[in-house]
Design a protein around this motif. Sequence first.
Motif, PDB file in Angstrom:
ATOM      1  N   ILE A  48       0.853  -1.199   0.000  1.00 40.42           N
ATOM      2  CA  ILE A  48       0.000   0.000   0.000  1.00 40.42           C
ATOM      3  C   ILE A  48       0.890   1.251   0.000  1.00 40.42           C
ATOM      4  CG2 ILE A  48      -1.969  -1.059   1.194  1.00 40.42           C
ATOM      5  CD1 ILE A  48      -0.991   0.297   3.789  1.00 40.42           C
ATOM      6  N   ILE A  49       0.281   2.375  -0.351  1.00 43.34           N
ATOM      7  CA  ILE A  49       0.972   3.662  -0.208  1.00 43.34           C
ATOM      8  C   ILE A  49       1.395   3.804   1.246  1.00 43.34           C
ATOM      9  CG2 ILE A  49       0.621   6.172  -0.252  1.00 43.34           C
ATOM     10  CD1 ILE A  49      -1.405   5.685  -2.536  1.00 43.34           C
ATOM     11  N   LYS A  50       2.616   4.318   1.471  1.00 40.98           N
ATOM     12  CA  LYS A  50       3.101   4.411   2.854  1.00 40.98           C
ATOM     13  C   LYS A  50       2.140   5.255   3.697  1.00 40.98           C
ATOM     14  CE  LYS A  50       7.143   4.707   5.728  1.00 40.98           C
ATOM     15  NZ  LYS A  50       8.570   4.950   5.911  1.00 40.98           N
ATOM     16  N   PRO A  51       1.682   4.724   4.823  1.00 46.17           N
ATOM     17  CA  PRO A  51       0.704   5.442   5.646  1.00 46.17           C
ATOM     18  C   PRO A  51       1.293   6.628   6.389  1.00 46.17           C
ATOM     19  CG  PRO A  51       0.626   3.070   6.061  1.00 46.17           C
ATOM     20  CD  PRO A  51       1.882   3.349   5.285  1.00 46.17           C
ATOM     21  N   ASP A  52       0.401   7.434   6.954  1.00 47.86           N
ATOM     22  CA  ASP A  52       0.746   8.507   7.879  1.00 47.86           C
ATOM     23  C   ASP A  52       0.019   8.226   9.192  1.00 47.86           C
ATOM     24  OD1 ASP A  52       2.031  10.193   5.806  1.00 47.86           O
ATOM     25  OD2 ASP A  52      -0.015  10.393   5.037  1.00 47.86           O
ATOM     26  N   ASP A  53       0.582   8.760  10.270  1.00 46.02           N
ATOM     27  CA  ASP A  53      -0.072   8.630  11.575  1.00 46.02           C
ATOM     28  C   ASP A  53      -0.625  10.008  11.946  1.00 46.02           C
ATOM     29  OD1 ASP A  53      -0.863   8.296  14.148  1.00 46.02           O
ATOM     30  OD2 ASP A  53       0.977   7.309  14.840  1.00 46.02           O
ATOM     31  N   TRP A  54      -1.946  10.117  11.979  1.00 46.93           N
ATOM     32  CA  TRP A  54      -2.566  11.445  12.182  1.00 46.93           C
ATOM     33  C   TRP A  54      -2.782  11.768  13.649  1.00 46.93           C
ATOM     34  CZ3 TRP A  54      -2.037  14.472   8.187  1.00 46.93           C
ATOM     35  CH2 TRP A  54      -1.790  13.868   6.954  1.00 46.93           C
ATOM     36  N   HIS A  55      -2.144  11.027  14.557  1.00 46.72           N
ATOM     37  CA  HIS A  55      -2.208  11.369  16.002  1.00 46.72           C
ATOM     38  C   HIS A  55      -1.103  10.609  16.728  1.00 46.72           C
ATOM     39  CE1 HIS A  55      -4.667  12.416  19.748  1.00 46.72           C
ATOM     40  NE2 HIS A  55      -3.547  11.856  20.178  1.00 46.72           N
ATOM     41  N   LEU A  56      -0.063  11.332  17.132  1.00 48.03           N
ATOM     42  CA  LEU A  56       1.103  10.654  17.698  1.00 48.03           C
ATOM     43  C   LEU A  56       1.731  11.477  18.823  1.00 48.03           C
ATOM     44  CD1 LEU A  56       3.315   8.396  17.453  1.00 48.03           C
ATOM     45  CD2 LEU A  56       4.484   9.932  15.864  1.00 48.03           C
ATOM     46  N   HIS A  57       2.162  10.789  19.874  1.00 48.83           N
ATOM     47  CA  HIS A  57       2.965  11.411  20.941  1.00 48.83           C
ATOM     48  C   HIS A  57       4.399  10.939  20.802  1.00 48.83           C
ATOM     49  CE1 HIS A  57      -0.610  12.837  23.158  1.00 48.83           C
ATOM     50  NE2 HIS A  57      -1.166  11.765  22.622  1.00 48.83           N
ATOM     51  N   ILE A 111     -13.621   0.247   8.616  1.00 45.84           N
ATOM     52  CA  ILE A 111     -13.610  -0.578   7.394  1.00 45.84           C
ATOM     53  C   ILE A 111     -14.670  -0.129   6.386  1.00 45.84           C
ATOM     54  CG2 ILE A 111     -12.714  -2.588   8.652  1.00 45.84           C
ATOM     55  CD1 ILE A 111     -15.568  -3.819   8.332  1.00 45.84           C
ATOM     56  N   SER A 112     -15.415   0.943   6.709  1.00 44.48           N
ATOM     57  CA  SER A 112     -16.528   1.346   5.838  1.00 44.48           C
ATOM     58  C   SER A 112     -16.049   1.955   4.532  1.00 44.48           C
ATOM     59  CB  SER A 112     -17.404   2.373   6.563  1.00 44.48           C
ATOM     60  OG  SER A 112     -16.661   3.577   6.751  1.00 44.48           O
ATOM     61  N   GLY A 113     -14.796   2.450   4.528  1.00 41.57           N
ATOM     62  CA  GLY A 113     -14.333   3.166   3.340  1.00 41.57           C
ATOM     63  C   GLY A 113     -14.719   4.636   3.377  1.00 41.57           C
ATOM     64  N   ASN A 114     -15.495   5.038   4.388  1.00 37.55           N
ATOM     65  CA  ASN A 114     -15.887   6.444   4.504  1.00 37.55           C
ATOM     66  C   ASN A 114     -14.654   7.321   4.728  1.00 37.55           C
ATOM     67  OD1 ASN A 114     -16.839   8.972   5.645  1.00 37.55           O
ATOM     68  ND2 ASN A 114     -18.822   7.960   5.852  1.00 37.55           N
ATOM     69  N   ARG A 115     -14.546   8.401   3.938  1.00 39.60           N
ATOM     70  CA  ARG A 115     -13.365   9.277   3.962  1.00 39.60           C
ATOM     71  C   ARG A 115     -13.175  10.029   5.272  1.00 39.60           C
ATOM     72  NH1 ARG A 115     -14.692  12.243  -1.739  1.00 39.60           N
ATOM     73  NH2 ARG A 115     -13.490  10.852  -3.096  1.00 39.60           N
ATOM     74  N   LYS A 116     -14.227  10.056   6.097  1.00 39.93           N
ATOM     75  CA  LYS A 116     -14.129  10.806   7.357  1.00 39.93           C
ATOM     76  C   LYS A 116     -13.281  10.102   8.402  1.00 39.93           C
ATOM     77  CE  LYS A 116     -18.507  13.153   7.271  1.00 39.93           C
ATOM     78  NZ  LYS A 116     -18.919  13.962   8.395  1.00 39.93           N
ATOM     79  N   PHE A 117     -12.970   8.832   8.195  1.00 37.90           N
ATOM     80  CA  PHE A 117     -12.254   8.065   9.228  1.00 37.90           C
ATOM     81  C   PHE A 117     -10.846   7.727   8.752  1.00 37.90           C
ATOM     82  CE2 PHE A 117     -16.803   7.207   9.781  1.00 37.90           C
ATOM     83  CZ  PHE A 117     -16.968   7.657  11.081  1.00 37.90           C
ATOM     84  N   PHE A 118      -9.869   8.044   9.592  1.00 32.61           N
ATOM     85  CA  PHE A 118      -8.504   7.696   9.216  1.00 32.61           C
ATOM     86  C   PHE A 118      -7.641   7.320  10.405  1.00 32.61           C
ATOM     87  CE2 PHE A 118      -7.540  12.153  10.082  1.00 32.61           C
ATOM     88  CZ  PHE A 118      -8.543  12.886   9.462  1.00 32.61           C
ATOM     89  N   LEU A 119      -6.454   6.829  10.069  1.00 34.07           N
ATOM     90  CA  LEU A 119      -5.554   6.229  11.047  1.00 34.07           C
ATOM     91  C   LEU A 119      -4.889   7.289  11.932  1.00 34.07           C
ATOM     92  CD1 LEU A 119      -2.895   3.526  10.093  1.00 34.07           C
ATOM     93  CD2 LEU A 119      -2.344   5.385  11.659  1.00 34.07           C
TER      94      LEU A 119
END
Length: 343
Positions: A6-15, A236-244
């Motif tokens: 997959i395209i390399k992911p990003d972490d949208w919330h990290l400490h 798992i819905s594919g909805n764009r509002k939810f991300f990692l």
Amino acid sequence: MKTLTIIKPDDWHLHLREGQILEAVLPATVNSFRRAIVMPNLIPPVTDVEMAMSYRRDILNACPGDCDFEALMTLYLTDHTSPADVQAAAGNPYVHAFKLYPAGATTNSASGVTSLPDLMPTLEAMAEYQVPLLVHGEVTHADVDVFDREAVFIDHVLSPLLEALPGLKVVFEHLTSRQGVEFVLDAGDNVAATLTAHHLLLNRNAMFNKGIRPHHYCLPVLKRETHRQALVAAAISGNRKFFLGTDSAPHDRASKESGCGCAGMYSAPVALELYAQIFEDNDALDKLEAFASLNGPRFYGLKANSEQITLKKENWQVPSLIQAGTEEIVPLCAGEILHWRRA
Ligand code: DOR
Ligand code: ZN
């Protein structure tokens, strides 16, 4: 062998913390993620652009050798954050958002916001400049049950805020409840949410499995199984509002295994592998790339990464401890066998 590219992911919330903890935890994040939204709850908190630039330099200096990692900085909202601070943030290419910690809600939140209505001019500036507000969505009143704090926050704080400022960009961080999922689904496209691997994986029983389990204590606290299922369905819905967003939050072992253990799970070394497992278990591996690598940049107005990474189906054992200079950190799933790993 089964593999997944997959395209390399990003972490949208990290400490990431600072000092020896920062140096110890950064390699695991860099291994799985190309960028990360870095939380500002240091001591003292990162409250202005200058502090964010200094913290960003510390992070880049701690980056291993040929590291290709972008730290997306955030500023800590306080009772004193002004519209001019928002304007300065909007004009800085490295600062991407403000983080709202209700005062007293979690680790290092003592300087957080005591009254959101009193910050209206600042929040109006955020809406005007389209700087996202990242929300720790819990009320802190002692008389609200700890398991209800997210739902009460929606009714008493977030709904009124979005009614007053319908154009404000909001990320509801580390969603933990069915009510949270429903709220985000009903809201406009300016409202999104991050989901952690641990809230997708565990319900509240994990905190009390044959004894009290301090390494499964985080905030917002794990909820009952019906809520976990609602979170998985959203992911798992594919909805764009939810991300990692991992909310990987390292603490030294002594602070966790204590009479008053602090909140946070250190998930960075296992997070992407756990997300893959959860998506596979729910027959949704084809939705992982959107969740991990596309929906987040889209919301933040950034390009998706161009690099790819491959995960393979292979058993490996998670280390039981990670040394951080003179301190030790117990990672999520310490000592357990996981079934996905980086190729
Ligand atoms: O569990 C948590 N740990 N939740 C937070 O909101 C903060 C974080 C931390 O900084 O340790
Ligand atoms: Zn966090």
